[in-house]
Scaffold this motif. Structure first.
Motif, mmCIF file in Angstrom:
data_model
loop_
_atom_site.group_PDB
_atom_site.id
_atom_site.type_symbol
_atom_site.label_atom_id
_atom_site.label_comp_id
_atom_site.label_asym_id
_atom_site.label_seq_id
_atom_site.Cartn_x
_atom_site.Cartn_y
_atom_site.Cartn_z
ATOM 1 N N GLY A 80 39.184 -26.932 -30.695
ATOM 2 C CA GLY A 80 40.036 -27.579 -29.700
ATOM 3 C C GLY A 80 40.464 -28.972 -30.135
ATOM 4 N N LYS A 81 41.383 -29.554 -29.388
ATOM 5 C CA LYS A 81 41.838 -30.906 -29.682
ATOM 6 C C LYS A 81 40.689 -31.891 -29.472
ATOM 7 C CE LYS A 81 46.667 -30.054 -28.399
ATOM 8 N NZ LYS A 81 47.785 -30.452 -27.493
ATOM 9 N N PRO A 82 40.679 -32.997 -30.224
ATOM 10 C CA PRO A 82 39.577 -33.966 -30.116
ATOM 11 C C PRO A 82 39.346 -34.469 -28.697
ATOM 12 C CG PRO A 82 40.925 -34.463 -32.024
ATOM 13 C CD PRO A 82 41.640 -33.387 -31.268
ATOM 14 N N GLU A 83 40.427 -34.759 -27.965
ATOM 15 C CA GLU A 83 40.265 -35.262 -26.604
ATOM 16 C C GLU A 83 39.625 -34.223 -25.686
ATOM 17 O OE1 GLU A 83 44.762 -34.249 -26.963
ATOM 18 O OE2 GLU A 83 43.068 -34.753 -28.256
ATOM 19 N N ALA A 188 27.815 -37.368 -6.691
ATOM 20 C CA ALA A 188 27.312 -38.375 -7.629
ATOM 21 C C ALA A 188 27.610 -37.952 -9.063
ATOM 22 C CB ALA A 188 25.808 -38.573 -7.438
ATOM 23 N N GLU A 189 27.377 -36.689 -9.374
ATOM 24 C CA GLU A 189 27.662 -36.184 -10.717
ATOM 25 C C GLU A 189 29.147 -36.317 -11.032
ATOM 26 O OE1 GLU A 189 27.581 -32.000 -13.247
ATOM 27 O OE2 GLU A 189 26.208 -32.237 -11.554
ATOM 28 N N LYS A 190 29.984 -35.973 -10.071
ATOM 29 C CA LYS A 190 31.442 -36.083 -10.269
ATOM 30 C C LYS A 190 31.853 -37.529 -10.517
ATOM 31 C CE LYS A 190 35.808 -35.208 -7.869
ATOM 32 N NZ LYS A 190 36.417 -34.694 -6.599
ATOM 33 N N LYS A 191 31.306 -38.460 -9.729
ATOM 34 C CA LYS A 191 31.656 -39.873 -9.860
ATOM 35 C C LYS A 191 31.221 -40.418 -11.221
ATOM 36 C CE LYS A 191 30.841 -44.317 -7.473
ATOM 37 N NZ LYS A 191 32.241 -44.760 -7.366
ATOM 38 N N VAL A 192 30.003 -40.095 -11.642
ATOM 39 C CA VAL A 192 29.505 -40.544 -12.942
ATOM 40 C C VAL A 192 30.357 -39.973 -14.068
ATOM 41 C CG1 VAL A 192 27.580 -40.412 -14.567
ATOM 42 C CG2 VAL A 192 27.119 -40.841 -12.162
ATOM 43 N N ARG A 193 30.656 -38.698 -13.967
ATOM 44 C CA ARG A 193 31.452 -38.048 -15.012
ATOM 45 C C ARG A 193 32.828 -38.683 -15.155
ATOM 46 N NH1 ARG A 193 31.387 -33.284 -13.030
ATOM 47 N NH2 ARG A 193 33.495 -33.244 -12.159
ATOM 48 N N LEU A 198 36.609 -42.254 -18.211
ATOM 49 C CA LEU A 198 37.484 -43.424 -18.289
ATOM 50 C C LEU A 198 36.966 -44.431 -19.309
ATOM 51 C CD1 LEU A 198 38.248 -44.041 -14.500
ATOM 52 C CD2 LEU A 198 39.885 -43.327 -16.255
ATOM 53 N N SER A 199 35.666 -44.696 -19.279
ATOM 54 C CA SER A 199 35.068 -45.697 -20.168
ATOM 55 C C SER A 199 35.109 -45.266 -21.628
ATOM 56 C CB SER A 199 33.613 -45.969 -19.743
ATOM 57 O OG SER A 199 33.542 -46.474 -18.430
ATOM 58 N N ILE A 203 37.276 -46.893 -24.782
ATOM 59 C CA ILE A 203 36.648 -47.370 -26.010
ATOM 60 C C ILE A 203 37.262 -46.719 -27.243
ATOM 61 C CG2 ILE A 203 34.473 -47.364 -27.327
ATOM 62 C CD1 ILE A 203 33.021 -47.637 -24.637
ATOM 63 N N LEU A 204 37.674 -45.470 -27.085
ATOM 64 C CA LEU A 204 38.296 -44.752 -28.204
ATOM 65 C C LEU A 204 39.772 -45.137 -28.384
ATOM 66 C CD1 LEU A 204 36.827 -41.199 -27.454
ATOM 67 C CD2 LEU A 204 36.357 -42.559 -29.507
ATOM 68 N N GLY A 205 40.331 -45.836 -27.411
ATOM 69 C CA GLY A 205 41.743 -46.192 -27.488
ATOM 70 C C GLY A 205 42.655 -45.012 -27.267
ATOM 71 N N TYR A 206 42.205 -44.117 -26.408
ATOM 72 C CA TYR A 206 43.005 -42.912 -26.123
ATOM 73 C C TYR A 206 43.755 -43.093 -24.815
ATOM 74 C CZ TYR A 206 44.074 -38.191 -24.470
ATOM 75 O OH TYR A 206 44.713 -37.078 -23.979
ATOM 76 N N ALA A 207 45.015 -42.757 -24.827
ATOM 77 C CA ALA A 207 45.830 -42.820 -23.626
ATOM 78 C C ALA A 207 46.505 -41.467 -23.435
ATOM 79 C CB ALA A 207 46.873 -43.918 -23.732
ATOM 80 N N ALA A 208 46.223 -40.829 -22.327
ATOM 81 C CA ALA A 208 46.805 -39.517 -22.057
ATOM 82 C C ALA A 208 48.315 -39.650 -21.867
ATOM 83 C CB ALA A 208 46.183 -38.899 -20.814
#
Length: 209
Positions: A80-83, A188-193, A198-199, A203-208
């Protein structure tokens, strides 16, 4: 999975894990486990030594099983694609930590003096780091990611953030709408995920697109 347990041990460990997941470690007695597993109480001592030592075996068994499952999972997304791979790996790690959240207090205590568990975890973490590194490099090479953060730092962020939430429910539930424990855990799991996605992508400098 490496052959480290007999079929009888695996049967007992599966039963023990099922009960502990429902009732907690303190709420699950040796008699409960033996009754459901249809074995004599003496078998716990014979196979594991004690209830406490059985937990060490159970944790080791769970790490080995999860590592095996992760290897299979990683293989299914390797093309699959890296993202997409990064997104799915984050979701996988977070979901596994929440699914087996009843281990975390025990692990904190037990890792201080159990070398086998340390070794199993180290191997497991290194496998994650290797897979994360492959995805990061693939993304940078294809121009999808701009930056090359250290994969061990990404893993530390994912695990650290998730464990903080699991261990600090009294704090996090103030910010998660829920009616009961089940809905809280899901939200809680959804919020953390979502926050980790996003974080990490920032950090990877990825923009959808």
């Amino acid at each position: 999975m490496k052959k480290k347990f007999t079929e009888k041990q695996i049967h007992i460990l599966d039963i023990a894990e099922e009960l502990i997941a429902k009732k907690g470690y303190e709420g699950t007695s040796v008699r409960d486990i033996c009754s459901k597993a249809n074995i004599n109480v003496a078998m716990i001592s014979y196979y594991f030594g004690s209830k406490e030592k059985m937990m060490s075996y159970l944790y080791q068994y769970r790490v080995l099983k999860t590592r095996e499952n992760f290897s299979e999972f990683a293989d299914t997304i390797k093309d699959g694609k890296p993202e997409m791979q990064m997104r799915e790996m984050i979701k996988y790690i977070v979901s596994q930590l929440f699914k087996y959240n009843y281990f975390h207090g025990f692990v904190t205590q037990e890792l201080r003096h159990t070398e086998n568990l340390k070794d199993e975890l180290l191997d497991f973490y290194q496998l994650f780091v290797k897979k994360l590194d492959e995805v990061i490099k693939k993304g940078v090479a294809s121009g999808v990611f701009t930056f090359t953060p250290k994969p061990e730092d990404i893993l530390t962020m994912i695990i650290g953030s998730t464990l903080f939430v699991i261990r600090n429910k009294n704090f996090y539930e103030l910010y998660v709408p829920s009616k009961n424990d089940e809905t809280y855990t899901k939200e809680a799991e959804k919020k953390v995920r979502m926050n980790l996605l996003l974080s990490v992508f920032a950090i990877l400098g990825y923009a959808a697109d």
